[in-house]
Design a protein around this motif. Structure first.
Motif, PDB file in Angstrom:
ATOM      1  N   PHE A  17       0.832  -1.204   0.000  1.00 12.53           N
ATOM      2  CA  PHE A  17       0.000   0.000   0.000  1.00 12.53           C
ATOM      3  C   PHE A  17       0.869   1.258   0.000  1.00 12.53           C
ATOM      4  CE2 PHE A  17      -2.602   3.343   1.824  1.00 12.53           C
ATOM      5  CZ  PHE A  17      -3.795   3.189   1.142  1.00 12.53           C
ATOM      6  N   LEU A  18       1.906   1.276   0.791  1.00 12.49           N
ATOM      7  CA  LEU A  18       2.779   2.453   0.835  1.00 12.49           C
ATOM      8  C   LEU A  18       3.448   2.716  -0.514  1.00 12.49           C
ATOM      9  CD1 LEU A  18       4.459   2.177   4.339  1.00 12.49           C
ATOM     10  CD2 LEU A  18       2.774   3.866   3.576  1.00 12.49           C
ATOM     11  N   ARG A  19       3.784   1.653  -1.226  1.00 12.14           N
ATOM     12  CA  ARG A  19       4.437   1.814  -2.533  1.00 12.14           C
ATOM     13  C   ARG A  19       3.452   2.165  -3.641  1.00 12.14           C
ATOM     14  NH1 ARG A  19       6.997  -2.750  -0.809  1.00 12.14           N
ATOM     15  NH2 ARG A  19       5.807  -4.086  -2.203  1.00 12.14           N
ATOM     16  N   HIS A  20       2.228   1.604  -3.581  1.00  9.91           N
ATOM     17  CA  HIS A  20       1.304   1.699  -4.711  1.00  9.91           C
ATOM     18  C   HIS A  20      -0.013   2.414  -4.411  1.00  9.91           C
ATOM     19  CE1 HIS A  20       3.948  -1.114  -6.781  1.00  9.91           C
ATOM     20  NE2 HIS A  20       3.902  -1.881  -5.703  1.00  9.91           N
ATOM     21  N   ALA A  21      -0.257   2.794  -3.179  1.00  4.34           N
ATOM     22  CA  ALA A  21      -1.502   3.458  -2.764  1.00  4.34           C
ATOM     23  C   ALA A  21      -2.734   2.602  -3.052  1.00  4.34           C
ATOM     24  CB  ALA A  21      -1.637   4.834  -3.401  1.00  4.34           C
ATOM     25  N   THR A  22      -2.560   1.297  -3.018  1.00  9.91           N
ATOM     26  CA  THR A  22      -3.637   0.336  -3.212  1.00  9.91           C
ATOM     27  C   THR A  22      -3.111  -1.028  -2.790  1.00  9.91           C
ATOM     28  OG1 THR A  22      -5.327  -0.447  -4.753  1.00  9.91           O
ATOM     29  CG2 THR A  22      -3.066  -0.274  -5.613  1.00  9.91           C
ATOM     30  N   VAL A  23      -3.970  -2.021  -2.864  1.00  8.54           N
ATOM     31  CA  VAL A  23      -3.544  -3.404  -2.679  1.00  8.54           C
ATOM     32  C   VAL A  23      -4.114  -4.206  -3.836  1.00  8.54           C
ATOM     33  CG1 VAL A  23      -3.712  -5.483  -1.268  1.00  8.54           C
ATOM     34  CG2 VAL A  23      -3.366  -3.274  -0.168  1.00  8.54           C
ATOM     35  N   ASP A  24      -3.229  -4.774  -4.623  1.00  8.33           N
ATOM     36  CA  ASP A  24      -3.595  -5.667  -5.713  1.00  8.33           C
ATOM     37  C   ASP A  24      -3.300  -7.078  -5.217  1.00  8.33           C
ATOM     38  OD1 ASP A  24      -2.533  -7.421  -8.054  1.00  8.33           O
ATOM     39  OD2 ASP A  24      -3.763  -5.877  -9.020  1.00  8.33           O
ATOM     40  N   MET A  25      -4.327  -7.897  -5.110  1.00 10.04           N
ATOM     41  CA  MET A  25      -4.166  -9.213  -4.479  1.00 10.04           C
ATOM     42  C   MET A  25      -3.216 -10.122  -5.265  1.00 10.04           C
ATOM     43  SD  MET A  25      -5.818  -8.956  -1.654  1.00 10.04           S
ATOM     44  CE  MET A  25      -6.406 -10.511  -0.975  1.00 10.04           C
ATOM     45  N   ALA A  26      -3.299 -10.124  -6.584  1.00  8.88           N
ATOM     46  CA  ALA A  26      -2.411 -10.975  -7.386  1.00  8.88           C
ATOM     47  C   ALA A  26      -0.962 -10.535  -7.208  1.00  8.88           C
ATOM     48  CB  ALA A  26      -2.812 -10.931  -8.853  1.00  8.88           C
ATOM     49  N   ALA A  27      -0.716  -9.231  -7.273  1.00  4.88           N
ATOM     50  CA  ALA A  27       0.645  -8.721  -7.109  1.00  4.88           C
ATOM     51  C   ALA A  27       1.145  -8.948  -5.687  1.00  4.88           C
ATOM     52  CB  ALA A  27       0.691  -7.242  -7.472  1.00  4.88           C
ATOM     53  N   LEU A  28       0.269  -8.805  -4.700  1.00  4.70           N
ATOM     54  CA  LEU A  28       0.665  -9.053  -3.317  1.00  4.70           C
ATOM     55  C   LEU A  28       1.037 -10.519  -3.121  1.00  4.70           C
ATOM     56  CD1 LEU A  28       1.077  -8.150  -0.401  1.00  4.70           C
ATOM     57  CD2 LEU A  28      -1.367  -8.546  -0.024  1.00  4.70           C
ATOM     58  N   ALA A  29       0.244 -11.419  -3.681  1.00  5.92           N
ATOM     59  CA  ALA A  29       0.560 -12.848  -3.574  1.00  5.92           C
ATOM     60  C   ALA A  29       1.939 -13.119  -4.163  1.00  5.92           C
ATOM     61  CB  ALA A  29      -0.499 -13.680  -4.286  1.00  5.92           C
ATOM     62  N   GLU A  30       2.206 -12.525  -5.289  1.00  7.85           N
ATOM     63  CA  GLU A  30       3.525 -12.695  -5.924  1.00  7.85           C
ATOM     64  C   GLU A  30       4.631 -12.135  -5.031  1.00  7.85           C
ATOM     65  OE1 GLU A  30       5.688 -11.019  -9.887  1.00  7.85           O
ATOM     66  OE2 GLU A  30       3.628 -11.776 -10.128  1.00  7.85           O
ATOM     67  N   THR A  31       4.409 -10.972  -4.463  1.00 10.34           N
ATOM     68  CA  THR A  31       5.387 -10.360  -3.568  1.00 10.34           C
ATOM     69  C   THR A  31       5.664 -11.257  -2.361  1.00 10.34           C
ATOM     70  OG1 THR A  31       4.676  -8.141  -4.208  1.00 10.34           O
ATOM     71  CG2 THR A  31       5.826  -8.319  -2.120  1.00 10.34           C
ATOM     72  N   LEU A  32       4.612 -11.895  -1.860  1.00  8.42           N
ATOM     73  CA  LEU A  32       4.751 -12.773  -0.689  1.00  8.42           C
ATOM     74  C   LEU A  32       5.208 -14.179  -1.067  1.00  8.42           C
ATOM     75  CD1 LEU A  32       1.511 -11.736   1.226  1.00  8.42           C
ATOM     76  CD2 LEU A  32       3.868 -11.078   1.783  1.00  8.42           C
ATOM     77  N   SER A  33       5.349 -14.435  -2.364  1.00 10.32           N
ATOM     78  CA  SER A  33       5.764 -15.756  -2.870  1.00 10.32           C
ATOM     79  C   SER A  33       4.778 -16.857  -2.479  1.00 10.32           C
ATOM     80  CB  SER A  33       7.171 -16.111  -2.389  1.00 10.32           C
ATOM     81  OG  SER A  33       8.098 -15.148  -2.828  1.00 10.32           O
ATOM     82  N   VAL A  34       3.494 -16.519  -2.582  1.00 10.82           N
ATOM     83  CA  VAL A  34       2.433 -17.503  -2.349  1.00 10.82           C
ATOM     84  C   VAL A  34       1.450 -17.422  -3.507  1.00 10.82           C
ATOM     85  CG1 VAL A  34       2.630 -17.393   0.173  1.00 10.82           C
ATOM     86  CG2 VAL A  34       0.968 -15.931  -0.988  1.00 10.82           C
ATOM     87  N   SER A  35       0.620 -18.429  -3.624  1.00  9.41           N
ATOM     88  CA  SER A  35      -0.415 -18.391  -4.665  1.00  9.41           C
ATOM     89  C   SER A  35      -1.562 -17.496  -4.200  1.00  9.41           C
ATOM     90  CB  SER A  35      -0.943 -19.801  -4.926  1.00  9.41           C
ATOM     91  OG  SER A  35      -1.686 -20.260  -3.814  1.00  9.41           O
ATOM     92  N   ARG A  36      -2.370 -17.062  -5.150  1.00  6.60           N
ATOM     93  CA  ARG A  36      -3.556 -16.280  -4.783  1.00  6.60           C
ATOM     94  C   ARG A  36      -4.497 -17.117  -3.926  1.00  6.60           C
ATOM     95  NH1 ARG A  36      -6.217 -13.648  -9.840  1.00  6.60           N
ATOM     96  NH2 ARG A  36      -7.777 -13.277  -8.262  1.00  6.60           N
ATOM     97  N   ALA A  37      -4.586 -18.401  -4.217  1.00  2.00           N
ATOM     98  CA  ALA A  37      -5.451 -19.286  -3.421  1.00  2.00           C
ATOM     99  C   ALA A  37      -4.996 -19.301  -1.963  1.00  2.00           C
ATOM    100  CB  ALA A  37      -5.439 -20.692  -4.005  1.00  2.00           C
ATOM    101  N   THR A  38      -3.694 -19.385  -1.754  1.00  2.00           N
ATOM    102  CA  THR A  38      -3.162 -19.360  -0.385  1.00  2.00           C
ATOM    103  C   THR A  38      -3.461 -18.022   0.276  1.00  2.00           C
ATOM    104  OG1 THR A  38      -1.427 -20.955  -0.912  1.00  2.00           O
ATOM    105  CG2 THR A  38      -1.062 -19.536   1.009  1.00  2.00           C
ATOM    106  N   LEU A  39      -3.259 -16.947  -0.466  1.00  4.44           N
ATOM    107  CA  LEU A  39      -3.541 -15.615   0.076  1.00  4.44           C
ATOM    108  C   LEU A  39      -5.002 -15.511   0.515  1.00  4.44           C
ATOM    109  CD1 LEU A  39      -2.491 -12.742   0.610  1.00  4.44           C
ATOM    110  CD2 LEU A  39      -3.132 -12.173  -1.743  1.00  4.44           C
ATOM    111  N   TYR A  40      -5.910 -16.018  -0.316  1.00  4.24           N
ATOM    112  CA  TYR A  40      -7.338 -15.943   0.021  1.00  4.24           C
ATOM    113  C   TYR A  40      -7.746 -16.918   1.121  1.00  4.24           C
ATOM    114  CZ  TYR A  40      -8.529 -12.512  -3.525  1.00  4.24           C
ATOM    115  OH  TYR A  40      -8.634 -11.348  -4.242  1.00  4.24           O
ATOM    116  N   ARG A  41      -6.925 -17.899   1.400  1.00  6.45           N
ATOM    117  CA  ARG A  41      -7.188 -18.759   2.560  1.00  6.45           C
ATOM    118  C   ARG A  41      -6.842 -18.021   3.854  1.00  6.45           C
ATOM    119  NH1 ARG A  41      -6.208 -23.052  -0.905  1.00  6.45           N
ATOM    120  NH2 ARG A  41      -3.956 -23.131  -0.743  1.00  6.45           N
ATOM    121  N   VAL A  42      -5.917 -17.089   3.760  1.00  5.55           N
ATOM    122  CA  VAL A  42      -5.467 -16.344   4.944  1.00  5.55           C
ATOM    123  C   VAL A  42      -6.357 -15.130   5.191  1.00  5.55           C
ATOM    124  CG1 VAL A  42      -3.536 -15.057   5.959  1.00  5.55           C
ATOM    125  CG2 VAL A  42      -3.095 -17.136   4.647  1.00  5.55           C
ATOM    126  N   VAL A  43      -6.705 -14.419   4.141  1.00  5.98           N
ATOM    127  CA  VAL A  43      -7.606 -13.261   4.260  1.00  5.98           C
ATOM    128  C   VAL A  43      -8.803 -13.501   3.354  1.00  5.98           C
ATOM    129  CG1 VAL A  43      -5.836 -11.581   4.908  1.00  5.98           C
ATOM    130  CG2 VAL A  43      -6.336 -11.938   2.504  1.00  5.98           C
TER     131      VAL A  43
END
Length: 182
Positions: A17-43
């Motif tokens: 958010f600080l870098r992009h003024a938003t949260v893009d879930m696909a890009a965040l998953a990539e940044t965290l080195s997890v799949s989008r499915a894993t990300l959506y299991r957590v949030v």
């Protein structure tokens, strides 16, 4: 499958958010080195994550404002609010987010989708309880906190809600009236 904690996701969301003024879930998953499915299991979704991210920043700003407040009672409550509002207005990523995604911002800030409003009301209730002194005994702290927060939100987010700048003096008079009516 890589496991990631909710705390790590929120921290990653804050950095994104600080870098992009938003949260893009696909890009965040990539940044965290997890799949989008894993990300959506957590949030459960983007709105709750944005709510956690915005509250993380807002909660810190509010804590800083409280620590810097020197006045007691109603004046202290108003001083904390002024300091917090100044911090919000100076938060570049947040201001950019409000302008770029007004519908999402309104949903996350004001509805249960992001749970920000409810958290702010709880924090304001604590501020009111702490600020009470013998000359000012607020009655219904929950009701007063809710009304106070709504007045402040209507001023702080006037451009988002009404499409025009806020009038801080009128907002402070209205906020004071809520506090004095307690």
């Amino acid at each position: 499958m890589r496991v990631v904690s909710q705390e790590r996701v929120v921290r990653g969301g804050c950095a994104f958010f600080l870098r992009h003024a938003t949260v893009d879930m696909a890009a965040l998953a990539e940044t965290l080195s997890v799949s989008r499915a894993t990300l959506y299991r957590v949030v459960p979704g983007r709105d709750p994550l944005l709510g956690d991210v915005l509250w993380r920043f807002g909660g810190r700003m509010l804590a800083r404002a409280r620590a810097q407040t020197s006045s007691p009672g109603i004046e202290g409550v108003l001083e904390t609010t002024r300091r917090f509002a100044d911090g919000v207005r100076q938060a570049e990523a947040f201001v950019a987010f409000l302008r770029a995604e007004p519908a999402t911002a309104a949903r996350v800030l004001f509805t249960p989708a992001g749970d920000v409003h409810a958290r702010v009301v709880r924090a304001q209730r604590d501020i009111l309880a702490e600020a009470a002194d013998p000359t000012w005994t607020p009655g219904d702290l929950d009701g007063a906190a809710f009304l106070y927060v709504r007045v402040i939100e209507s001023a702080l987010y006037a451009e988002l809600l009404r499409g025009r700048p806020a009038d801080p003096d009128t907002a402070e008079r209205a906020a004071r009236a809520v506090l004095e009516a307690c």
